[in-house]
Motif scaffolding. Structure first.
Motif, PDB file in Angstrom:
ATOM      1  N   UNK A 150      58.003  58.420  52.115  1.00  0.00           N
ATOM      2  CA  UNK A 150      59.382  58.190  52.552  1.00  0.00           C
ATOM      3  C   UNK A 150      60.318  59.283  52.034  1.00  0.00           C
ATOM      4  N   UNK A 151      60.062  59.756  50.835  1.00  0.00           N
ATOM      5  CA  UNK A 151      60.878  60.851  50.299  1.00  0.00           C
ATOM      6  C   UNK A 151      60.717  62.114  51.147  1.00  0.00           C
ATOM      7  N   UNK A 152      59.488  62.405  51.559  1.00  0.00           N
ATOM      8  CA  UNK A 152      59.242  63.593  52.366  1.00  0.00           C
ATOM      9  C   UNK A 152      59.834  63.452  53.770  1.00  0.00           C
ATOM     10  N   UNK A 158      63.823  64.901  57.722  1.00  0.00           N
ATOM     11  CA  UNK A 158      65.003  64.447  58.465  1.00  0.00           C
ATOM     12  C   UNK A 158      66.310  64.739  57.738  1.00  0.00           C
ATOM     13  N   UNK A 159      66.255  64.945  56.437  1.00  0.00           N
ATOM     14  CA  UNK A 159      67.434  65.251  55.621  1.00  0.00           C
ATOM     15  C   UNK A 159      68.517  64.174  55.756  1.00  0.00           C
ATOM     16  N   UNK A 160      68.096  62.932  55.897  1.00  0.00           N
ATOM     17  CA  UNK A 160      69.065  61.827  55.949  1.00  0.00           C
ATOM     18  C   UNK A 160      69.587  61.486  54.561  1.00  0.00           C
ATOM     19  N   UNK A 174      70.891  55.463  46.190  1.00  0.00           N
ATOM     20  CA  UNK A 174      69.827  54.555  45.732  1.00  0.00           C
ATOM     21  C   UNK A 174      69.260  53.712  46.866  1.00  0.00           C
ATOM     22  N   UNK A 175      69.711  53.939  48.108  1.00  0.00           N
ATOM     23  CA  UNK A 175      69.230  53.127  49.230  1.00  0.00           C
ATOM     24  C   UNK A 175      67.740  53.346  49.456  1.00  0.00           C
ATOM     25  N   UNK A 176      67.327  54.613  49.563  1.00  0.00           N
ATOM     26  CA  UNK A 176      65.904  54.897  49.786  1.00  0.00           C
ATOM     27  C   UNK A 176      65.048  54.511  48.581  1.00  0.00           C
TER      28      UNK A 176
END
Length: 307
Positions: A150-152, A158-160, A174-176
């Motif tokens: 998910x970090x990648x 996606x750079x969200x 801290x959402x992700x």
């Protein structure tokens, strides 16, 4: 209710003493903090003796524990081997982990219960099968794999969001990490809610409510969901402490300097005051969360009364 709360608080005292003594014993009796302080270098005997005296390590384990507990009740959790007060480390770490835990709990409550209600009301349907398979995959995949993926995807491709969290760790960053921390527990909440909903849909009180002609949403929210949430609330309440203590992997992935990070550093360096101090607070969090869950039972189920 007041007598029940007082009785539960009194019951928490031996649990707290037993838990903290076990932690203290494992950290101080099974390791040598002075040797860890010097690393591979052998300390001078006189210097080592003076450090043991300053840290109260030249007394018996029982005396050390009593001395430690006395200091705790006066607000002194000791000093880390880097010279920084443990309370100072707590002051910077716990607010970050509390925010991370809040985000994770919100994901558990909203997504987990919602998916559980949907699948419980449609048991055996394609949506039920799909969600069950998805939760099984989430439970099976280790957190560090999910976190890095998910970090990648969201942070690098996606750079969200930023791949790592800034030192201040605001809620939006801290959402992700909160989602990564909550995923496994979210899957259990979904399955637990689904099972409880599916069982209670066949209960007499639900059939009676339907026969009376009550609207479907009223039957679900006022009758079915309220009773079905009792085991879910139990799990979420006990999961609060588990999330705070189990955030080591998530905080390492996203470079969050919270409780998990401090515990990891303390264990890595055999920093006994840091490890014992942080775990002592986590024990209190577990106990208070369990007390809160017991009190919520009476709110969810009026049949439960406390003398």
């Amino acid at each position: 209710m007041g007598r029940y709360v007082i009785r539960r608080l009194l019951q928490m005292i031996p649990v707290f003493i037993g838990s903290t003594f076990l932690i203290f014993f494992m950290v101080y009796a099974l390791g040598d903090p002075v040797a860890a302080l010097f690393g591979e270098r052998a300390p001078d005997p006189a210097t080592a003796a003076q450090i043991r005296h300053d840290l109260y390590l030249d007394h018996s384990l029982g005396a050390q524990y009593l001395h430690y507990m006395k200091n705790i009740f006066s607000g002194d959790f000791g000093t880390a081997f880097n010279g920084q007060a443990v309370t100072s480390l707590m002051g910077s770490a716990f607010p970050i982990t509390i925010r991370l835990t809040i985000v994770a709990i919100i994901f558990e409550i909203i997504i987990g219960i919602l998916l559980g209600v949907i699948t419980g009301m449609r048991r055996g349907k394609p949506v039920d099968t799909g969600v069950l398979l998805l939760t099984l995959v989430v439970i099976s995949v280790p957190t560090f794999v999910t976190g890095y993926v998910l970090q990648y995807v969201f942070g690098v491709q996606l750079k969200w969001t930023a791949p790592s969290v800034s030192p201040s760790a605001p809620f939006n960053e801290l959402i992700l990490p909160g989602l990564v921390l909550a995923l496994v527990s979210l899957a259990y909440v979904t399955r637990l809610t689904r099972t409880s909903i599916a069982e209670n849909t066949r209960a007499d009180y639900v059939r009676t409510a339907v026969a009376k002609g009550l609207p479907r949403h009223r039957v679900i929210t006022r009758h079915l969901l309220r009773n079905s949430l009792i085991p879910v609330v139990t799990f979420i309440g006990t999961d609060i402490g588990a999330l705070m203590g189990g955030a080591i992997v998530t905080e390492r992935i996203f470079n969050i300097h919270g409780v998990g990070y401090q515990l990891y550093q303390g264990i890595l360096r055999n920093n006994a005051p840091t490890v014992v101090g942080f775990v002592t607070i986590l024990v209190l969090v577990f106990l208070l969360a369990n007390l809160l869950v017991d009190l919520l039972y009476a709110v969810l189920d009026p049949r439960i009364r406390y003398a």
